[in-house]
Design an enzyme around this catalytic site. Structure first.
Site, PDB file in Angstrom:
ATOM      1  N   HIS A   1       0.847  -1.187   0.000  1.00 34.62           N
ATOM      2  CA  HIS A   1       0.000   0.000   0.000  1.00 34.62           C
ATOM      3  C   HIS A   1       0.879   1.232   0.000  1.00 34.62           C
ATOM      4  CE1 HIS A   1      -3.145   2.842   0.972  1.00 34.62           C
ATOM      5  NE2 HIS A   1      -3.987   1.912   0.546  1.00 34.62           N
TER       6      HIS A   1
ATOM      7  N   ASP B   1      -8.098  -4.875  -0.693  1.00 35.12           N
ATOM      8  CA  ASP B   1      -8.550  -5.590  -1.884  1.00 35.12           C
ATOM      9  C   ASP B   1      -8.220  -7.071  -1.855  1.00 35.12           C
ATOM     10  OD1 ASP B   1      -9.740  -3.458  -3.143  1.00 35.12           O
ATOM     11  OD2 ASP B   1      -7.832  -2.731  -3.912  1.00 35.12           O
TER      12      ASP B   1
HETATM   13  N1  CMC Z   1       4.197  -7.383  -5.048  1.00 38.49           N
HETATM   14  C1  CMC Z   1       5.548  -7.469  -5.177  1.00 38.49           C
HETATM   15  N2  CMC Z   1       6.388  -6.440  -4.953  1.00 38.49           N
HETATM   16  C2  CMC Z   1       5.824  -5.283  -4.569  1.00 38.49           C
HETATM   17  C3  CMC Z   1       4.428  -5.122  -4.425  1.00 38.49           C
HETATM   18  C4  CMC Z   1       3.617  -6.236  -4.673  1.00 38.49           C
HETATM   19  N3  CMC Z   1       2.288  -6.146  -4.543  1.00 38.49           N
HETATM   20  N4  CMC Z   1       4.153  -3.843  -4.038  1.00 38.49           N
HETATM   21  C5  CMC Z   1       5.341  -3.223  -3.964  1.00 38.49           C
HETATM   22  N5  CMC Z   1       6.356  -4.085  -4.281  1.00 38.49           N
HETATM   23  C6  CMC Z   1       7.794  -3.807  -4.230  1.00 38.49           C
HETATM   24  C7  CMC Z   1       8.240  -2.828  -5.305  1.00 38.49           C
HETATM   25  O1  CMC Z   1       8.620  -3.488  -6.486  1.00 38.49           O
HETATM   26  C8  CMC Z   1       9.391  -2.140  -4.609  1.00 38.49           C
HETATM   27  O2  CMC Z   1      10.494  -3.021  -4.623  1.00 38.49           O
HETATM   28  P1  CMC Z   1      12.013  -2.439  -4.690  1.00 38.49           P
HETATM   29  O3  CMC Z   1      12.187  -1.650  -3.425  1.00 38.49           O
HETATM   30  O4  CMC Z   1      12.848  -3.650  -4.785  1.00 38.49           O
HETATM   31  O5  CMC Z   1      12.061  -1.572  -5.920  1.00 38.49           O
HETATM   32  C9  CMC Z   1       8.936  -2.040  -3.162  1.00 38.49           C
HETATM   33  O6  CMC Z   1       8.023  -3.145  -2.986  1.00 38.49           O
HETATM   34  C10 CMC Z   1       8.242  -0.745  -2.821  1.00 38.49           C
HETATM   35  O7  CMC Z   1       7.164  -0.587  -3.717  1.00 38.49           O
HETATM   36  P2  CMC Z   1       6.593   0.765  -4.281  1.00 38.49           P
HETATM   37  O8  CMC Z   1       6.260   0.613  -5.698  1.00 38.49           O
HETATM   38  O9  CMC Z   1       7.480   1.896  -3.886  1.00 38.49           O
HETATM   39  O10 CMC Z   1       5.264   0.903  -3.482  1.00 38.49           O
HETATM   40  P3  CMC Z   1       4.267   2.044  -3.770  1.00 38.49           P
HETATM   41  O11 CMC Z   1       4.012   2.654  -2.459  1.00 38.49           O
HETATM   42  O12 CMC Z   1       4.665   2.946  -4.848  1.00 38.49           O
HETATM   43  O13 CMC Z   1       3.028   1.245  -4.376  1.00 38.49           O
HETATM   44  C11 CMC Z   1       1.128  -0.082  -4.534  1.00 38.49           C
HETATM   45  C12 CMC Z   1       1.962   0.865  -3.653  1.00 38.49           C
HETATM   46  C13 CMC Z   1      -0.199  -0.338  -3.825  1.00 38.49           C
HETATM   47  C14 CMC Z   1       0.835   0.565  -5.886  1.00 38.49           C
HETATM   48  C15 CMC Z   1       1.922  -1.391  -4.729  1.00 38.49           C
HETATM   49  O14 CMC Z   1       2.208  -1.978  -3.491  1.00 38.49           O
HETATM   50  C16 CMC Z   1       1.213  -2.370  -5.636  1.00 38.49           C
HETATM   51  O15 CMC Z   1       1.366  -2.304  -6.860  1.00 38.49           O
HETATM   52  N6  CMC Z   1       0.403  -3.331  -5.037  1.00 38.49           N
HETATM   53  C17 CMC Z   1      -0.368  -4.250  -5.827  1.00 38.49           C
HETATM   54  C18 CMC Z   1      -1.614  -3.546  -6.333  1.00 38.49           C
HETATM   55  C19 CMC Z   1      -2.647  -3.354  -5.236  1.00 38.49           C
HETATM   56  O16 CMC Z   1      -2.950  -4.266  -4.468  1.00 38.49           O
HETATM   57  N7  CMC Z   1      -3.223  -2.140  -5.192  1.00 38.49           N
HETATM   58  C20 CMC Z   1      -4.314  -1.818  -4.243  1.00 38.49           C
HETATM   59  C21 CMC Z   1      -3.948  -0.764  -3.271  1.00 38.49           C
HETATM   60  S1  CMC Z   1      -5.156  -0.666  -1.945  1.00 38.49           S
HETATM   61  C22 CMC Z   1      -6.533  -0.031  -2.685  1.00 38.49           C
HETATM   62  C23 CMC Z   1      -6.454   1.421  -2.833  1.00 38.49           C
HETATM   63  O17 CMC Z   1      -6.494   2.127  -1.800  1.00 38.49           O
HETATM   64  O18 CMC Z   1      -6.399   1.886  -3.965  1.00 38.49           O
END
Ligand code: CMC
Length: 431
Positions: free
Chosen positions: A308, A365
């Site tokens: 998240h 989710d």
């Molecule tokens: N699976 C595998 N790796 C992940 C995931 C995941 N679901 N989420 C983040 N990472 C990794 C990412 O690749 C990064 O790795 P590294 O440090 O090696 O580069 C690290 O964790 C930090 O990730 P981030 O991209 O900086 O995280 P973010 O805060 O930008 O993104 C997110 C948050 C929700 C977009 C992401 O966690 C994601 O894509 N999750 C899956 C999609 C999902 O479930 N979305 C629903 C969010 S809740 C509903 C809402 O409120 O909208």
């Protein structure tokens, strides 16, 4: 005493006032930084930028805290229901019995869709993606009710009670209509019954066989919508505020929020979770292979429903909904192999260093899709369900923007990285 932050740039010291929120959150007021120094703050994705002051929702991602107007989400989930929480989020206080009754009545009176507007549905192919249909039909509300959606804050606020009730109620009716249309079923007109039962009726009644309300199903739907009702400055809510800041009316701003919600990293995640669980099931995997692939971190491989943007410990909504999932399936006497896969994935990921070190936990989710499946809501409709749930939050945020007489249009800056000035080359001279 007013605290100030000193920013030293090229031997010049700029003093920026420190702002403190009611929960002790601190911010540096950098509104005059560019004027005084020529610098802007760079913050791609606004992860460390407060774009507004807001009195609606408090979220502490590090400690898994979520409160609406001061009330903890756990208490609302336990004791309130969707319409009451919607009222709280929009108007700032829990309603009295009289206010609650009036609000319910307004939701019921504004549930139906104008007959002419119903014809919009026919313009879509039966296979049209539900979120695409929802954005178009919601934005058309501004065209059907131009006297209520004038793009003039003062006039639009004067009609706010009505447009807010129309928006929440009609978005719900439109979603049910999209379901019926896509399945070639006749539309069911809304009845004079509570919000969630009315939705289930419009979804599942048949011309000669009325849907019979099941209290556990109604309760589960109420909980699901309530848990989505608002979530601070997420992507869709910020979009609603941004569009609203231009003076755009409530319906148009909501349509923009629905567009933002449709992406798989935001509202689209709930259906992506189900697709993921189904793929794992179809491939006969217990989730191990999928987890390994997810560790590449590539956007296309992520463990959907995990991680998240702000929760770095746990998502309190996920805890509530994960528990509700077991309860609902039990009460309905249903078992779901996908729930077992979800439990396995969660257990495996929570023990895995990749997820632990990045503080990746199940989000709302991860389990919401399993509840919706148990209620008979098809996967393709999941994100539209999120839109029904989130509508009170969007509406409350639009209202804050519209009522802020000192507010300005949202207009971030950028760091330009394109070519420097160059002269136009006529076509004949371009190699
Ligand atoms: N699976 C595998 N790796 C992940 C995931 C995941 N679901 N989420 C983040 N990472 C990794 C990412 O690749 C990064 O790795 P590294 O440090 O090696 O580069 C690290 O964790 C930090 O990730 P981030 O991209 O900086 O995280 P973010 O805060 O930008 O993104 C997110 C948050 C929700 C977009 C992401 O966690 C994601 O894509 N999750 C899956 C999609 C999902 O479930 N979305 C629903 C969010 S809740 C509903 C809402 O409120 O909208």
């Amino acid at each position: 005493m007013q605290k100030n932050a000193l920013i030293k740039l090229d031997e010049k010291e700029i003093s920026c006032p420190v702002m403190v929120g009611t929960e002790g959150e601190m911010a540096i007021d950098a509104r005059n930084l560019r004027r005084d120094s020529g610098y802007i703050f760079y913050d791609q994705g606004y992860g460390n930028t407060g774009s507004c002051e807001s009195a609606i929702t408090f979220l502490d991602g590090d400690n898994g805290v979520l409160r609406h107007r001061g009330y903890p989400i756990e208490q609302l989930a336990e004791q309130s229901e969707f319409a009451e929480t919607a009222y709280l989020i929009i108007y700032g206080e829990l309603p009295s019995a009289v206010q609650r009754k009036k609000f319910g009545q307004m939701l019921r009176e504004n549930a139906a869709i104008d007959t002419q507007m119903m014809r919009i549905f026919d313009g879509f192919p039966r296979s049209a993606p539900p979120m695409g249909m929802l954005t178009s039909i919601v934005s058309s509300l501004a065209a059907y009710y131009p006297h209520l959606a004038t793009n003039n804050f003062e006039k639009d606020l004067a009609n706010f009670d009505l447009t807010a009730a129309m928006a929440i109620s009609k978005i719900r009716t439109i979603v049910a209509g999209i379901f019926r249309y896509r399945h070639g079923l006749p539309f069911m007109h809304p009845k004079d019954i509570p919000f969630c039962d009315n939705f289930l009726h419009m979804m599942f009644s048949e011309p000669y066989k009325e849907y019979a309300a099941i209290p556990e199903v109604t309760r589960a739907l109420n909980l699901l919508l309530l848990l989505h009702a608002d979530h601070e400055q997420n992507c869709s809510t910020s979009t609603v505020r941004m569009v609203g800041s231009s003076g755009a009316n409530l319906f148009t701003s909501l349509a923009a929020g629905i567009c933002a919600l449709s992406g798989p990293l935001h509202g689209g995640a709930n259906s992506a979770v189900m697709q993921m669980l189904q793929t794992i099931h179809d491939e006969g995997d217990d989730g191990t292979r999928f987890i390994e692939a997810a560790k590449s971190g590539a956007k296309g491989n992520r463990l959907m429903g995990f991680g998240h943007a702000v929760y770095r410990n746990f998502d309190p909504r996920a805890r509530i909904i994960g528990h509700a999932c077991d309860v609902v399936l039990n009460k309905l006497g249903k078992s779901d192999p996908l729930l077992e896969i979800a439990h396995n994935l969660e257990q495996a990921a929570l023990k895995d260093d990749y997820f632990i070190s990045r503080k990746l936990y199940p989000n709302v989710d991860f389990y919401s899709g399993i509840i919706m499946r148990a209620l008979g809501i098809p996967t393709e409709l999941f994100t539209t369900m999120f839109a029904i749930g989130r509508s009170p939050g969007w509406i409350a945020n639009w209202r804050e923007v519209a009522s802020n007489t000192k507010g300005r249009i949202y207009r971030p800056r950028q760091l330009y990285t394109g070519p420097v000035k160059r002269d136009y080359v006529p076509m004949a001279k371009r190699g």
